[in-house]
Structures are given as structure tokens and as C-alpha cells.
Design an enzyme around this catalytic site. Structure first.
Site, PDB file in Angstrom:
ATOM      1  N   ARG A 112       3.978  34.977  62.359  1.00 17.72           N
ATOM      2  CA  ARG A 112       4.236  35.161  60.929  1.00 17.72           C
ATOM      3  C   ARG A 112       4.586  33.821  60.278  1.00 17.72           C
ATOM      4  O   ARG A 112       4.809  32.836  60.981  1.00 17.72           O
ATOM      5  CB  ARG A 112       5.354  36.174  60.706  1.00 17.72           C
ATOM      6  CG  ARG A 112       6.698  35.750  61.271  1.00 17.72           C
ATOM      7  CD  ARG A 112       7.790  36.773  60.926  1.00 17.72           C
ATOM      8  NE  ARG A 112       9.041  36.410  61.558  1.00 17.72           N
ATOM      9  CZ  ARG A 112      10.152  37.137  61.496  1.00 17.72           C
ATOM     10  NH1 ARG A 112      10.158  38.273  60.830  1.00 17.72           N
ATOM     11  NH2 ARG A 112      11.245  36.742  62.090  1.00 17.72           N
ATOM     12  N   GLU A 151      13.297  35.160  54.123  1.00 13.35           N
ATOM     13  CA  GLU A 151      13.817  34.029  54.904  1.00 13.35           C
ATOM     14  C   GLU A 151      12.885  32.812  54.809  1.00 13.35           C
ATOM     15  O   GLU A 151      12.331  32.353  55.811  1.00 13.35           O
ATOM     16  CB  GLU A 151      14.029  34.421  56.358  1.00 13.35           C
ATOM     17  CG  GLU A 151      15.155  35.400  56.553  1.00 13.35           C
ATOM     18  CD  GLU A 151      15.561  35.574  58.013  1.00 13.35           C
ATOM     19  OE1 GLU A 151      14.779  35.202  58.904  1.00 13.35           O
ATOM     20  OE2 GLU A 151      16.674  36.067  58.255  1.00 13.35           O
ATOM     21  N   CYS A 159       6.109  20.867  57.019  1.00 17.17           N
ATOM     22  CA  CYS A 159       4.712  20.710  57.407  1.00 17.17           C
ATOM     23  C   CYS A 159       4.383  19.246  57.129  1.00 17.17           C
ATOM     24  O   CYS A 159       4.963  18.636  56.231  1.00 17.17           O
ATOM     25  CB  CYS A 159       3.853  21.658  56.580  1.00 17.17           C
ATOM     26  SG  CYS A 159       2.091  21.387  56.801  1.00 17.17           S
ATOM     27  N   GLU A 306      20.739  41.438  56.123  1.00 22.97           N
ATOM     28  CA  GLU A 306      20.333  41.804  57.484  1.00 22.97           C
ATOM     29  C   GLU A 306      21.475  41.527  58.442  1.00 22.97           C
ATOM     30  O   GLU A 306      22.060  40.437  58.424  1.00 22.97           O
ATOM     31  CB  GLU A 306      19.158  40.939  57.951  1.00 22.97           C
ATOM     32  CG  GLU A 306      17.831  41.224  57.338  1.00 22.97           C
ATOM     33  CD  GLU A 306      16.742  40.329  57.949  1.00 22.97           C
ATOM     34  OE1 GLU A 306      16.880  39.882  59.113  1.00 22.97           O
ATOM     35  OE2 GLU A 306      15.760  40.067  57.245  1.00 22.97           O
ATOM     36  N   GLU A 354       9.035  42.531  68.053  1.00 23.88           N
ATOM     37  CA  GLU A 354      10.424  42.949  67.813  1.00 23.88           C
ATOM     38  C   GLU A 354      10.698  44.384  68.265  1.00 23.88           C
ATOM     39  O   GLU A 354      11.656  45.006  67.826  1.00 23.88           O
ATOM     40  CB  GLU A 354      10.764  42.764  66.332  1.00 23.88           C
ATOM     41  CG  GLU A 354      10.892  41.289  65.999  1.00 23.88           C
ATOM     42  CD  GLU A 354      11.221  41.002  64.547  1.00 23.88           C
ATOM     43  OE1 GLU A 354      10.849  41.797  63.681  1.00 23.88           O
ATOM     44  OE2 GLU A 354      11.847  39.954  64.289  1.00 23.88           O
ATOM     45  N   LYS A 355       9.826  44.883  69.174  1.00 25.71           N
ATOM     46  CA  LYS A 355       9.996  46.295  69.554  1.00 25.71           C
ATOM     47  C   LYS A 355      11.297  46.536  70.322  1.00 25.71           C
ATOM     48  O   LYS A 355      11.771  47.671  70.399  1.00 25.71           O
ATOM     49  CB  LYS A 355       8.797  46.812  70.332  1.00 25.71           C
ATOM     50  CG  LYS A 355       8.446  46.063  71.596  1.00 25.71           C
ATOM     51  CD  LYS A 355       7.162  46.636  72.187  1.00 25.71           C
ATOM     52  CE  LYS A 355       6.653  45.823  73.357  1.00 25.71           C
ATOM     53  NZ  LYS A 355       6.275  44.438  72.963  1.00 25.71           N
TER      54      LYS A 355
HETATM   55  C1  GAL Z   1      15.198  37.896  60.551  1.00 24.83           C
HETATM   56  C2  GAL Z   1      13.946  38.340  59.824  1.00 24.83           C
HETATM   57  C3  GAL Z   1      13.563  39.762  60.165  1.00 24.83           C
HETATM   58  C4  GAL Z   1      13.647  39.998  61.648  1.00 24.83           C
HETATM   59  C5  GAL Z   1      15.032  39.648  62.133  1.00 24.83           C
HETATM   60  C6  GAL Z   1      15.223  39.856  63.618  1.00 24.83           C
HETATM   61  O1  GAL Z   1      15.211  36.525  60.700  1.00 24.83           O
HETATM   62  O2  GAL Z   1      14.104  38.244  58.430  1.00 24.83           O
HETATM   63  O3  GAL Z   1      12.269  40.008  59.696  1.00 24.83           O
HETATM   64  O4  GAL Z   1      12.700  39.215  62.288  1.00 24.83           O
HETATM   65  O5  GAL Z   1      15.282  38.296  61.863  1.00 24.83           O
HETATM   66  O6  GAL Z   1      16.510  39.506  64.033  1.00 24.83           O
END
Ligand code: GAL
Length: 671
Positions: A112, A151, A159, A306, A354-355
């Protein structure tokens, strides 16, 4: 945004990726969300390839259905602009949009965020998508907030491709106007680096040895600005189409490449992500980051966008949070100004990298898991805290924090190349945290006159105006504490001449004649009265110019020379710490400063109990978080009665908080 808050209640929910699931699961999800007290869900973050499966062909139907279902279940949407990952068709069309590292190696897609922020067609495609999305969903009743991108710079913060080189040159021309000025500010007479023409300048790519530090520093600035431009372009469109919908982009707290102090001025509310490792025990860094994030917009409450319910998937070993800890850390965040507790993610993915990352609903998919039960309990409990929304934290101590300083102090070719800015800041923060002293963060150029104490850890770079600002602060009665290796360079990373730390010498009444960085295994000790304390990392050889020594070095060739000093300046004081003392010493020093300035915690509590306060005009809320496994008894101030917000019980004289538990008390403020 009309008010400081997104919802009139504490926001509770998480990232949701319905595109990973069939439609029947969306209905189950919405029911489980309602059951758990969820009221806000972030949708569509990685949705670009589903929303625009082919260039210019949009498919918003599935998202319409998802948003309708959520709305019917009383769940609002934090709608992502979906620009976080360019689709495969975009990469195929523009292979040069893939980012290049400093060695000239290009990344591929397949994970990604594989885009160069300066690609000439990226912005135009992002803007077209955002406009279409905003036009389509602007009237949807579920839309409560915009989640711009995700993020920024998380994986690709820099880059070095040819597009970047071109943009960098333009950026430099705007900054310096003439090549002569650039040569001056980059000190290019050193090692014969002079430039005659803008075209001769490159990004700081791989070089045979140390690259010019002023050039490197400007590349930090340039990349921060380039990535910010992407955000600003999306913001402009969203403002035009949905002027009343608040917008944000999720920060990563102590993320070095982006200057969040400047970014924060452009969002409506700070949102950020935090993943402390449960192995660390006390979440001190998380607390520090909560305080930093709150400070970015002058104390406005923020959303924790998050965190994880249990465990992540990206550490070497992914230890889960034990029962109760997710709730505990959520309250620590609320006490420091959060108006929302959100998670990554709602439902644990079945496929993809991320499963095995924790979620609110685990692979079992039902409401039986320990984690879901905790999620649900917290969701319901938070509903009792709605009255806290918008309330503020008050601090009497500020720590100076500056991203540009961070970039500069960690550039290479320094006397000590293992200095870690965050960990030195944390040395000071930790002592305040342990004593439950409320702390704000401020930039060195900010007006800090409201604080009784200001701490400047590792303030290596001091830019124009900062000297005057700090002088004014101390002259007018403030207490300024400065650590070693501060006041050394200007904004171009050129040394402030005239004896270190030149811009601070008047305040501190000292001159640092030499530095003695320590090898990792080395240490010294401090003598203060009859006591001795260990110190590591660094020793300053200090000449007193009016200051008095508070502690002396205990050994080595500079034995007996001052290590910690104090100096009166105007009505205030400048304290200097010319080494990295152990916590026992810093704690003691801090206590004497706090005592002198009459700064006290809200309550006297045993170790590992956090006490924070939030204020509305009428109420004072005290959030108590007991990180101990055992219960603690807390004495409440004499003749004050508090109300337990969770159960309405009255408490006076004392209160017992169970192990791994949190309590929120409130008290009407005297007017
Ligand atoms: C963050 C991200 C999420 C997910 C998460 C996992 O950095 O925004 O999409 O990947 O980490 O911990």
C-alpha cells in the site's frame, strides 16, 4: 466546524473494511456495532480500487448500501477519501508514480501507499476521485466526518525520483530566491559544494560520505510540504462541497517525517493512532503522545482514531493486551483530552497482511469472544461520559517540542550519533507523569507565558525569534529548564557562534566549553549534597558565568566541575542540565522545581496510578487509572465530595480503586 466535537457523545468505533466481506456480513456487523455502543465508523480507507475500478468509472453503489445500513443502526460514518493507495490501473498507466529510495531503487505495488507525492498526475487523479466521492455522499445522513487519505507518509515518507528532484528545485527557488542565498544557507563553501545553477541540485541521494546537513534538513522540510500539498488539495475540495463536515487526517504521534504542529492547524480536529507494546507495562509514551497530540491545537480535545483491542501483527512477537488493559489505556487517553476512542479495526480480516491483527470482532465472528465483550462493556460505559465531551485539560508545565529540531538533532556527523530526541524528551516527561503533573507541549516560538515551568530537552536548533521568546519568558518570572546540546545551531544547521549555548547563555549564566559524549558502556556520577546519582550519554564542561552549581561531576578529568546549574535571570530562573541523569536525580530536581513553583497533582496516589483532570465551565472531572494489579486506597481532599460518573455514588474522604480499573469522578467547580 461549529464546535470542537464531531458528535455530542464520545466517539466510539473503528476502521471498517466492508469491501473485504459479502453483504450479509454488513448486516451482522451493523447489529454487532449497535450492540457494542459503536457510533462512528471509518469506512473506505483503502477503497480506491473498488470505488474507481477503472479510470473515470466509479462504483459507489456498494458504499451507498454500507452507509445506509450503518445509518439505520444508528452508526455514523467517518468517510475516507480513499486516496491512501493508488489502484493497480494507475500504477500500470504511470509506472513512474512508484517511489524511489535514496539508492535509486524503485518500489513495486502489491502492498500500500506506493506513490511518489510529487508525481505530476497523482494529485489530479486524487482530486477527481475526492470530488466525485464528496458530490455523491454530501447529502448522506450518515456522513459525520471526512478521513483524508490515511497516515500520510507512514511507509513512504521520502521519494528521491526525478519528479521529486524537479519539485525540490522549485521549492528551493521559492525558499531562497537566489542561488547565492542557497549557497550561503547550505554552507556550500565546505567541501567545494557550490552550485551555479538550480539544475545542478539534487535530492540528498546516496553520496560517498555525509551529505550536506543543511541540504538534508531542507529535504525533510520539502517532503513534509510536498505531502502536505496532497492533503491541502483534498481539503479544498471537501470544504467547497461539504463546508459543514469536519475533516481530519490521522496522525501517528511521534512520527518524525511530518511536522504535526503545522499540519494540525489545517485539520478541524486532531485524530491519531497509537499502538503501545503491551510488553512495556506502563503506557508512558502513549500518555506523552496523548499530551502532545492535545497540544497540537492548543488543547482542543482529540480523537484516538486507531488503537488495537488486543494485539497487532507487525511486531516480532505480538503480545495481546491482558484483560482490562484496553479499557485502562482508553481511560488514560480520555483523561488527557480524548473525545473519542476508536480502533483498527472493526472486523478481523480473513486475508491479507493484517489477518492476524487484532480487531473489535475476531475471526470467530460473533459476540462471544473476550475481546468483543470488553469492547461492548467499554462502549456502554463510555455513553455515561458524554458530558465530558469538549472539556479541557489545564497544565502549568510545558515541554518544548519542535519537529525541525528533531530532524536536525538526529542528522549524522554529530558529537554523539545515537541521541534519540524522543527518549530524551521522555526522560523529563516520565518524571512529571509519575507525579501526575499535567503537561502540555509547545513550540519554542509559542507564547509560553501561561506556564510556570518550561522544559527544553535537547533544543539543539534555535531559530530566529526563539531566543527573544525564551528570554522574555524567564525575565517575566518563568522557570526554564534546558538540557545539554541545546541552543547550538540556527535553522540552517549552522552553529550559533560565541560560546555554547550562545542564544541561552544570558538566561543560563554559563558557557559550555567542551562536550564529552560517552560511549554506550560509559557513565559518570553526579554529586549533589551528600548524594550521588548516575549519569550517562554526555557531559558538558561548563564555565560558570553567574550561575550556581547544583550538582558536580563525580569523576573523570572534569571531576568537580558543574553538571547542573541554576541562574537568576530577570524575575525567573534558568536551570541547566549538562548531562543525562538517572531518573532518581531528575525526579528529585523536578520535585524541587514543582515545590518552588507550587505545582501539585490533583490527588496524592500510590505509584502506577494515573490521575488526570478535565474541566468544563461548571464541572471538574478526575480520571483515575490504576495500572496496578492490586487495589489502591486513595485519600480525597478534606471536605470535598466527588460523584462517581459511572454509578452516581458519592465519595468523600477516601476511595478504593480495584486493580486494573479506572474511575471517573466529578465535582462541581466553585465559582
Ligand atoms: C495503521 C494503519 C492501519 C493498520 C494499522 C495496523 O498504521 O493506519 O491501516 O494498518 O496500522 O496496526
Amino acid at each position: 466546524m461549529k464546535s470542537d466535537s464531531v458528535l455530542p457523545s464520545i466517539c466510539y468505533g473503528g476502521d471498517y473494511n466492508p469491501e473485504q466481506w459479502p453483504e450479509e456480513v454488513w448486516h451482522e456487523d451493523a447489529q454487532l456495532m449497535r450492540k457494542a455502543g459503536v457510533n462512528l465508523i471509518s469506512v473506505g480507507i483503502f477503497g480506491w480500487s473498488k470505488l474507481e475500478p477503472q479510470e473515470g468509472k466509479y462504483d459507489f453503489g456498494w458504499l451507498d448500501t454500507v452507509m445506509d445500513i450503518l445509518y439505520k443502526h444508528g452508526v455514523y460514518v467517518n468517510l475516507a477519501t480513499a486516496t491512501a493507495t493508488t489502484p493497480a490501473w494507475f500504477v500500470k498507466k504511470y509506472p513512474d508514480s512508484l517511489p524511489v529510495d535514496r539508492n535509486g531503487v524503485r518500489s513495486f505495488n502489491g502492498s500500500r501507499q506506493h506513490y511518489c507525492p510529487n508525481h505530476p498526475h497523482l494529485l489530479e487523479h486524487m482530486k477527481t476521485l475526492v470530488r466525485a466521492l464528496a458530490e455523491h455522499f454530501k447529502e448522506h445522513p450518515a456522513l459525520k466526518m471526512w478521513h483524508v487519505n490515511n497516515e500520510y507518509a507512514c511507509h513512504v515518507s521520502r521519494c528521491y525520483c526525478e519528479n521529486c528532484a524537479r519539485s525540490f528545485r522549485t521549492w528551493l527557488q521559492e525558499r531562497y530566491q537566489s542561488i547565492e542565498r542557497l549557497n550561503e544557507c547550505w554552507g556550500t563553501n565546505f567541501w567545494g559544494q557550490r552550485y551555479n545553477d538550480w539544475e545542478e541540485i539534487n535530492p540528498p541521494r546516496k553520496t560517498p560520505t555525509f551529505v550536506n546537513p543543511s541540504q538534508e534538513l531542507d529535504y525533510y522540510r520539502f517532503m513534509n510540504d510536498a505531502i502536505f500539498k496532497l492533503f491541502a488539495a483534498e481539503k479544498e475540495i471537501l470544504r467547497e462541497i461539504t463546508p459543514d463536515v469536519p475533516l481530519s487526517t490521522n496522525f501517528m504521534s511521534s512520527f518524525k517525517p511530518l511536522d504535526y504542529f503545522s499540519w494540525a492547524q489545517e485539520v478541524d480536529i486532531v485524530t491519531w493512532d497509537s499502538y503501545p507494546d503491551p510488553r512495556e507495562g506502563l503506557p508512558i509514551n502513549h500518555a506523552m503522545m496523548s499530551d502532545l497530540m492535545r497540544s497540537l491545537r492548543g488543547g482542543q480535545p482529540f480523537l484516538l482514531m486507531e488503537q488495537v483491542t488486543s494485539h497487532v501483527n507487525w511486531r516480532d512477537i505480538n503480545v495481546p493486551k491482558p484483560p482490562g488493559v484496553m479499557r485502562l489505556w482508553s481511560y488514560s487517553t480520555i483523561g488527557r483530552g480524548a473525545d473519542g476512542i476508536m480502533f483498527f479495526q472493526w472486523r478481523q480480516s480473513r486475508a491479507g497482511a493484517e489477518k492476524f491483527h487484532g480487531a473489535m470482532v475476531s475471526h470467530s465472528g460473533d459476540d462471544q469472544s473476550r475481546v468483543y465483550r470488553e469492547v461492548k462493556e467499554l462502549g456502554h460505559e463510555l455513553q455515561k461520559l458524554d458530558e465530558l465531551v469538549g472539556s479541557r485539560v489545564k497544565s502549568e508545565v510545558a515541554i518544548l517540542f519542535d519537529w525541525e529540531n528533531w530532524w536536525a538533532v538526529e542528522l549524522d556527523s554529530k558529537p554523539h550519533n545515537k541521541l534519540n530526541y524522543i527518549s530524551i524528551v521522555e526522560d523529563y516527561y516520565r518524571e512529571l507523569y509519575k507525579r501526575n503533573i499535567r503537561v502540555d507541549f509547545a513550540r519554542p516560538q509559542d507564547d509560553v507565558s501561561a506556564y510556570k515551568v518550561v522544559i527544553a530537552p535537547l533544543l539543539y536548533m534555535m531559530k530566529e525569534g526563539e531566543e527573544e521568546n525564551l528570554k522574555r519568558y524567564v525575565r517575566d518570572g518563568g522557570t526554564l529548564l534546558v538540557s545539554f546540546f541545546s541552543g547550538i545551531v540556527n535553522e540552517n544547521d549552522h552553529v550559533h557562534l560565541g560560546g555554547y549555548p550562545a542564544p541561552l547563555r544570558d538566561i543560563l549564566g554559563i558557557c559550555v566549553e567542551e562536550w564529552v559524549p560517552f560511549a554506550e558502556e560509559q557513565s559518570n556520577f553526579l554529586q549533589d549534597g551528600g548524594e550521588t546519582y548516575r549519569c550517562t550519554t554526555w557531559a558538558d564542561i561548563i564555565r560558570l558565568e553567574g550561575a550556581e552549581p547544583l550538582a558536580l561531576f563525580g569523576e573523570e578529568w572534569y571531576v568537580g566541575s558543574p553538571a547542573v546549574t541554576v541562574h537568576r535571570f530577570g524575575k525567573g530562573k534558568g536551570i541547566y542540565v549538562g548531562t543525562r541523569p538517572e531518573s532518581r536525580y531528575l525526579g528529585r530536581l523536578m520535585e524541587s522545581i514543582l515545590k518552588e513553583r507550587d505545582i501539585t497533582p490533583a490527588l496524592q496516589v500510590p505509584a502506577k496510578v494515573e490521575v488526570t483532570e478535565r474541566y468544563t465551565d461548571k464541572e471538574r472531572y478526575v480520571v483515575i487509572v490504576n495500572h496496578n494489579a492490586h487495589p489502591v486506597r486513595i485519600t480525597l481532599p478534606a471536605d470535598e465530595t466527588f460523584l462517581n460518573v459511572f454509578n452516581g455514588k458519592k465519595h468523600d474522604k477516601e476511595l478504593t480503586v480495584k486493580g486494573i480499573d479506572a474511575v471517573v469522578l466529578k465535582k462541581r467547580r466553585r465559582t
